[in-house]
Write an enzyme that holds these catalytic residues in place. Structure first.
Site, PDB file in Angstrom:
ATOM      1  N   ARG A 264       0.827  -1.215   0.000  1.00  0.00           N
ATOM      2  CA  ARG A 264       0.000   0.000   0.000  1.00  0.00           C
ATOM      3  C   ARG A 264       0.858   1.261   0.000  1.00  0.00           C
ATOM      4  NH1 ARG A 264      -4.001  -2.227   3.737  1.00  0.00           N
ATOM      5  NH2 ARG A 264      -5.757  -2.902   2.482  1.00  0.00           N
ATOM      6  N   GLY A 265       1.941   1.231   0.748  1.00  0.00           N
ATOM      7  CA  GLY A 265       2.816   2.406   0.829  1.00  0.00           C
ATOM      8  C   GLY A 265       3.349   2.803  -0.534  1.00  0.00           C
TER       9      GLY A 265
END
Length: 357
Positions: free
Chosen positions: A291-292
């Site tokens: 996600r980052g």
């Protein structure tokens, strides 16, 4: 008599202008980027009480340009985008029935702390469904928030299962309600904004990770700025319309900039080498999942679009990466180093930049 004459002027609530808000640049940037690209995944704003969190979010909703919706539709359906249409509207289009559309302000829906799941997701009237054979759906807050902003104040005090439901809808873009074998779904694409005070407890890491960005805000320390904020507030409270008129030009300019950025976003590109370096930073910081990486890529493109450019620069990445990664770092209770500093340190090393103080 005067009170009745003045009433029409007050029908639309006057909101403090976004461009008049002093400081809190990190929060304002995170909110703007999410409006340009809602797929960034929302913002979690953590900070002291009385720092203007809800004022800023209301101001942002008021700033946004009007959207075209299907008249009388409880889900603010988009007449042109199938992903933002309710099933009823889709059926009308398939049957080639005419659709009446209206322009509407972007909704900002406040989620009260004591809200039940039925209030949030909506309910199905089983009795009506069985006796009349129709799917009697009573829309909830998620329906109202479609294509708008859903604001959850004190999100860290909300039941975890409710936060889960909200984040699932925000990520998937649809809300499904099932009762007694009857299932109804509707579009629920919104910018989720949560705010809270760290003193009242942290959010679980799994839930925190689901927010695209994490902005930290602190009380303004400079006496001059504090005086300016106090004076502005007093001026606004004494004559809201006059105060807003002073900022009308700036408001119109930033609104046009947002619209332009939304249109430019699909054509913004990022060099492969920069994408590799973003992933290298995430890997070095031991960020769980991907996600980052995804959020940083999206946010960097959104900031480039906001500034009217089609090519992402190293500086774009540097400005958004702390917002995108700070809350995804594993916390060591014994460590005193701020997670934002750790991200900046890694960025400086990977990109060969000077570490900013």
């Amino acid at each position: 008599m005067t009170a009745t004459l003045q009433a029409p002027a007050k029908t639309r609530r006057v909101v403090f202008p976004f461009t008049a808000i002093v400081g809190q640049e990190e929060m304002k940037l995170a909110l703007l980027l999410n409006v340009i690209d809602p797929k960034i995944g929302g913002v979690m704003i953590m900070g002291d009480r009385g720092t203007g969190k809800s004022t800023t979010i209301r101001a942002l909703a008021d700033l946004l340009p009007e959207i075209e919706v299907v008249a009388g539709d409880p889900f603010n359906s988009d007449p042109n985008d199938p992903d933002l249409m309710s099933d009823e509207v889709k059926q009308k289009i398939e049957q080639q029935l005419p659709l009446e559309t209206v322009k509407k302000k972007v909704q900002m829906v406040d989620l009260p702390l004591g809200a039940t799941e039925d209030r949030v997701c909506g309910t199905i009237d089983i009795e009506k469904a069985l006796s009349e054979g129709v799917k009697a759906f009573e829309a909830g807050l998620l329906a109202k928030a479609n294509r708008g902003i859903l604001y959850v104040d004190e999100v860290n005090l909300l039941d975890d299962h409710l936060v889960d439901v909200l984040l699932d809808s925000a990520a998937g873009g649809w809300n499904t309600v099932e009762r007694e074998g009857i299932s109804i779904r509707h579009p629920a694409q919104f910018v989720m904004v949560g705010s809270g005070n760290p003193e009242e407890g942290e959010l679980r890491p799994q839930l925190l990770d689901r927010f695209g960005m994490h902005a930290e805000i602190h009380t303004v320390k400079e006496p001059d700025l504090r005086v300016k904020i106090v004076e502005q507030r007093a001026e606004f409270d004494s004559n809201p319309n006059l105060f807003c008129d002073q900022y009308a030009e700036q408001q119109a300019a930033i609104q046009a900039k947002i619209v332009q950025a939304q249109q430019l976003l699909p054509s913004v590109t990022m060099d492969y080498d920069l994408r590799v370096k973003i992933s290298e930073i995430c890997s070095e910081l031991d960020v769980d999942g991907l996600r980052g990486d995804i959020v940083t890529n999206r946010a960097a493109k959104a900031i480039a679009a906001f500034e009217g450019r089609t090519e992402v620069t190293v500086d774009d990445i540097r400005r958004v990466i702390v917002l995108s990664l700070r809350h995804r770092l594993r916390k060591d209770p014994l460590e005193s180093i701020d997670s934002g500093y750790k991200v900046n340190k890694s960025v400086a090393r990977v990109f060969g930049l000077e570490l900013e103080e």
